[in-house]
Design a protein around this motif. Structure first.
Motif, PDB file in Angstrom:
ATOM      1  N   GLN A 106       0.849  -1.126   0.167  1.00  0.00           N
ATOM      2  CA  GLN A 106       0.009  -0.090   0.094  1.00  0.00           C
ATOM      3  C   GLN A 106       0.915   1.289   0.095  1.00  0.00           C
ATOM      4  O   GLN A 106       1.927   1.295   0.583  1.00  0.00           O
ATOM      5  CB  GLN A 106      -0.971   0.091   1.223  1.00  0.00           C
ATOM      6  N   PRO A 107       0.530   2.136  -0.786  1.00  0.00           N
ATOM      7  CA  PRO A 107       1.503   3.509  -1.021  1.00  0.00           C
ATOM      8  C   PRO A 107       1.408   4.340   0.274  1.00  0.00           C
ATOM      9  O   PRO A 107       2.220   5.313   0.311  1.00  0.00           O
ATOM     10  CB  PRO A 107       0.895   3.955  -2.222  1.00  0.00           C
ATOM     11  N   GLY A 108       0.161   4.448   0.903  1.00  0.00           N
ATOM     12  CA  GLY A 108       0.529   5.487   2.252  1.00  0.00           C
ATOM     13  C   GLY A 108      -0.879   5.434   3.120  1.00  0.00           C
ATOM     14  O   GLY A 108      -1.534   4.447   2.866  1.00  0.00           O
ATOM     15  N   GLU A 109      -1.204   6.343   3.923  1.00  0.00           N
ATOM     16  CA  GLU A 109      -2.367   6.255   4.598  1.00  0.00           C
ATOM     17  C   GLU A 109      -3.508   6.885   4.045  1.00  0.00           C
ATOM     18  O   GLU A 109      -4.589   6.544   4.558  1.00  0.00           O
ATOM     19  CB  GLU A 109      -2.004   7.366   5.667  1.00  0.00           C
ATOM     20  N   THR A 110      -3.410   7.665   2.981  1.00  0.00           N
ATOM     21  CA  THR A 110      -4.727   8.458   2.368  1.00  0.00           C
ATOM     22  C   THR A 110      -5.250   7.806   1.524  1.00  0.00           C
ATOM     23  O   THR A 110      -6.378   8.136   0.696  1.00  0.00           O
ATOM     24  CB  THR A 110      -4.388   9.842   2.230  1.00  0.00           C
ATOM     25  N   TRP A 111      -4.751   6.597   0.793  1.00  0.00           N
ATOM     26  CA  TRP A 111      -5.297   6.044  -0.395  1.00  0.00           C
ATOM     27  C   TRP A 111      -5.296   4.446   0.031  1.00  0.00           C
ATOM     28  O   TRP A 111      -4.497   3.898   0.629  1.00  0.00           O
ATOM     29  CB  TRP A 111      -4.301   6.060  -1.445  1.00  0.00           C
ATOM     30  N   ARG A 112      -6.090   3.584  -0.589  1.00  0.00           N
ATOM     31  CA  ARG A 112      -6.363   2.267  -0.331  1.00  0.00           C
ATOM     32  C   ARG A 112      -6.192   1.847  -2.113  1.00  0.00           C
ATOM     33  O   ARG A 112      -6.934   2.060  -2.824  1.00  0.00           O
ATOM     34  CB  ARG A 112      -7.526   1.713   0.444  1.00  0.00           C
ATOM     35  N   VAL A 113      -5.387   0.938  -2.132  1.00  0.00           N
ATOM     36  CA  VAL A 113      -5.120   0.242  -3.575  1.00  0.00           C
ATOM     37  C   VAL A 113      -5.793  -1.043  -3.583  1.00  0.00           C
ATOM     38  O   VAL A 113      -5.254  -1.952  -2.619  1.00  0.00           O
ATOM     39  CB  VAL A 113      -3.526   0.112  -3.978  1.00  0.00           C
ATOM     40  N   LEU A 114      -6.658  -1.390  -4.303  1.00  0.00           N
ATOM     41  CA  LEU A 114      -7.249  -2.705  -4.465  1.00  0.00           C
ATOM     42  C   LEU A 114      -7.097  -3.096  -6.011  1.00  0.00           C
ATOM     43  O   LEU A 114      -6.703  -2.158  -6.833  1.00  0.00           O
ATOM     44  CB  LEU A 114      -8.732  -2.759  -4.134  1.00  0.00           C
ATOM     45  N   VAL A 115      -7.446  -4.415  -6.254  1.00  0.00           N
ATOM     46  CA  VAL A 115      -7.209  -4.818  -7.649  1.00  0.00           C
ATOM     47  C   VAL A 115      -8.609  -5.475  -7.858  1.00  0.00           C
ATOM     48  O   VAL A 115      -9.328  -6.559  -7.259  1.00  0.00           O
ATOM     49  CB  VAL A 115      -5.993  -5.795  -7.713  1.00  0.00           C
ATOM     50  N   SER A 116      -9.171  -5.289  -9.132  1.00  0.00           N
ATOM     51  CA  SER A 116     -10.527  -5.911  -9.532  1.00  0.00           C
ATOM     52  C   SER A 116     -10.248  -7.330  -9.917  1.00  0.00           C
ATOM     53  O   SER A 116      -9.100  -7.823  -9.874  1.00  0.00           O
ATOM     54  CB  SER A 116     -11.011  -5.158 -10.631  1.00  0.00           C
ATOM     55  N   PRO A 117     -11.365  -7.972 -10.056  1.00  0.00           N
ATOM     56  CA  PRO A 117     -11.244  -9.501 -10.524  1.00  0.00           C
ATOM     57  C   PRO A 117     -10.420  -9.766 -11.649  1.00  0.00           C
ATOM     58  O   PRO A 117      -9.830 -10.875 -11.939  1.00  0.00           O
ATOM     59  CB  PRO A 117     -12.558  -9.934 -10.756  1.00  0.00           C
ATOM     60  N   HIS A 120      -7.058  -5.345 -12.420  1.00  0.00           N
ATOM     61  CA  HIS A 120      -6.803  -3.829 -12.836  1.00  0.00           C
ATOM     62  C   HIS A 120      -6.679  -3.110 -11.531  1.00  0.00           C
ATOM     63  O   HIS A 120      -7.847  -2.957 -10.768  1.00  0.00           O
ATOM     64  CB  HIS A 120      -7.946  -3.170 -13.509  1.00  0.00           C
ATOM     65  N   PRO A 121      -5.613  -2.508 -11.030  1.00  0.00           N
ATOM     66  CA  PRO A 121      -5.561  -1.800  -9.904  1.00  0.00           C
ATOM     67  C   PRO A 121      -6.600  -0.580 -10.043  1.00  0.00           C
ATOM     68  O   PRO A 121      -6.587  -0.044 -10.898  1.00  0.00           O
ATOM     69  CB  PRO A 121      -3.957  -1.641  -9.936  1.00  0.00           C
ATOM     70  N   PHE A 122      -6.864  -0.282  -8.906  1.00  0.00           N
ATOM     71  CA  PHE A 122      -7.759   1.084  -8.637  1.00  0.00           C
ATOM     72  C   PHE A 122      -7.368   1.511  -7.291  1.00  0.00           C
ATOM     73  O   PHE A 122      -7.045   0.615  -6.278  1.00  0.00           O
ATOM     74  CB  PHE A 122      -9.104   0.941  -8.944  1.00  0.00           C
ATOM     75  N   CYS A 123      -7.670   3.018  -7.055  1.00  0.00           N
ATOM     76  CA  CYS A 123      -7.333   3.479  -5.579  1.00  0.00           C
ATOM     77  C   CYS A 123      -8.777   3.990  -4.980  1.00  0.00           C
ATOM     78  O   CYS A 123      -9.476   4.780  -5.677  1.00  0.00           O
ATOM     79  CB  CYS A 123      -6.231   4.489  -5.857  1.00  0.00           C
ATOM     80  N   LEU A 124      -8.809   3.961  -3.902  1.00  0.00           N
ATOM     81  CA  LEU A 124     -10.096   4.521  -3.165  1.00  0.00           C
ATOM     82  C   LEU A 124      -9.340   5.539  -2.487  1.00  0.00           C
ATOM     83  O   LEU A 124      -8.445   5.631  -1.612  1.00  0.00           O
ATOM     84  CB  LEU A 124     -10.554   3.506  -2.089  1.00  0.00           C
ATOM     85  N   THR A 125     -10.064   6.824  -2.714  1.00  0.00           N
ATOM     86  CA  THR A 125      -9.682   8.132  -2.123  1.00  0.00           C
ATOM     87  C   THR A 125     -10.747   8.748  -1.359  1.00  0.00           C
ATOM     88  O   THR A 125     -11.988   8.515  -1.696  1.00  0.00           O
ATOM     89  CB  THR A 125      -8.889   9.014  -3.423  1.00  0.00           C
ATOM     90  N   ASP A 126     -10.449   9.675  -0.697  1.00  0.00           N
ATOM     91  CA  ASP A 126     -11.552  10.536   0.222  1.00  0.00           C
ATOM     92  C   ASP A 126     -12.028  11.763  -0.784  1.00  0.00           C
ATOM     93  O   ASP A 126     -11.290  12.352  -1.310  1.00  0.00           O
ATOM     94  CB  ASP A 126     -10.696  11.088   1.284  1.00  0.00           C
TER      95      ASP A 126
END
Length: 130
Positions: A106-117, A120-126
């Motif tokens: 994980q790259p840091g505290e303010t983003w969550r990186v997930l991967v689709s089935p 494909h990586p994607f980030c969840l942001t505030d």
């Protein structure tokens, strides 16, 4: 701006299409995560409509699909999606329930990186940061 730039033809981005080995699984995942409708689905292709009702995300079959890597290894990650959400933890839990996996590292505290089935990586942001 120069005269040439003022008269140059332009293009409008209408949709992003993701490659996948299983179109149905990827379409179901993104529809569930984004709350969008699957407007069209067949074995080779699916199309999701966004909030305006216009086509917004396509999923195309690539039989020998090799997912991008996270972090980028060997130049296979071309892009990723940044998704703004009101509650990152709740959206992460929802995405995991839909079939996403948590990326490592994980790259840091303010983003969550997930991967689709389909990988494909994607980030969840505030959403407040947008």
């Amino acid at each position: 701006m120069t005269d040439a730039a003022e008269t140059a033809p332009t293009a409008t981005l209408k949709m992003t299409t993701l490659d996948a080995g299983d179109v149905g699984a990827e379409a179901t995942f993104w529809a569930g995560l984004l709350g969008w409708e699957v407007a069209h689905q067949q074995e080779e292709y699916a199309m999701l409509t966004g909030p305006s009702g216009a086509p917004a995300l396509g999923i195309g079959l690539v039989a020998d699909h090799r997912p991008p890597s996270w972090p980028d290894v060997g130049g296979r990650k071309q892009f990723h999606l940044d998704l703004a959400c009101e509650d990152i933890a709740a959206t992460e839990e929802h995405a995991l329930g839909l079939g996403a996996t948590l990326a490592d590292p994980q790259p840091g505290e303010t983003w969550r990186v997930l991967v689709s089935p389909a990988g494909h990586p994607f980030c969840l942001t505030d959403a407040a940061n947008w």
